[in-house]
Write a protein that holds these residues in place. Structure first.
Motif: not given
Length: 226
Positions: A28-54
């Motif tokens: 596994m690898e960390v593909v991004g970090e978000a400090s709020d929900g809106a950023e998490a939604v954007r990065l989930a698609g942009q970085e093709r995340a499999d799992v979001v620790l929210m």
């Protein structure tokens, strides 16, 4: 396959700790970090995340709203959300499961539990912390008149389930894995998986976590507080 993990938490120190832990694993690898929900939604698609620790509580768009947004976006159908919470018993956790989260984990959990949760969520085979999640939902629903909480549409959809699919759904709501259900019902794990997938399709559930919520809210399984 490497599991692509996105970290969403407003505390930079926690994100750093999670990053070190996740990146230390070969699968596994960390593909991004978000400090709020809106950023998490954007990065989930942009970085093709499999799992979001929210994290649930974040400024601006919180984890609950972000989970809803991810679940509602067809382009993010492959993304699984694991809720991280400081509070093991929290109304927001149940709301997050309803919104489409795959499960939850306390921030006080052991590192091995967090890593296992990521793998389970990525594999989509089992509900995270099944006993704890079942108990949480039971406690939450027991605080209100369950009959008033039934979703008529979902209750109607239950009628579309076969007898065996209903049996499997009850077992899923009990927090049991496919292998455990197979042993209990004396069928193969593959057969159980087929029944679970058909039940999800008929009930419009995103994953096993939502099946548990549906089972309680529809009245198929009655909450018990021990």
């Amino acid at each position: 396959m490497t599991i692509r993990v996105l970290l969403a938490d407003d505390q930079a120190l926690l994100r750093s700790a999670f990053r070190v832990l996740v990146d230390s694993e070969p699968d596994m690898e960390v593909v991004g970090e978000a400090s709020d929900g809106a950023e998490a939604v954007r990065l989930a698609g942009q970085e093709r995340a499999d799992v979001v620790l929210m994290d649930i509580r974040m400024p601006g768009t919180d984890g609950l709203a972000a989970t809803r947004m991810i679940s509602a976006d067809p382009s993010l159908a492959h993304v699984r959300v694991v809720i991280l919470t400081t509070f093991e018993v929290d109304d927001y956790v149940v709301q997050s499961l309803r919104a489409g989260a795959s499960g939850f984990l306390g921030k006080g959990s052991e590192p091995e539990e967090l890593l296992a949760a990521i793998r389970v969520a990525a594999g989509g085979e089992a509900l995270l912390s099944p006993a704890a999640t079942k108990g949480l939902i039971a406690r939450f629903l027991a605080q209100r008149d369950v009959d008033d909480e039934h979703d008529p549409l979902r209750s109607e959809r239950l009628a579309a389930l076969t007898h065996r699919e209903g049996e499997v759904l009850v077992q899923v709501a009990g927090g049991h894995s496919n292998d455990e259900i197979a042993e209990r019902l004396e069928v193969s794990p593959l057969t159980v998986k087929t029944h679970v997938n058909r039940a999800m399709a008929k009930l419009g559930a995103r994953d096993r976590a939502q099946l548990v919520v549906i089972a309680y809210e529809s009245g198929l399984v009655r909450p018990r507080v021990e």
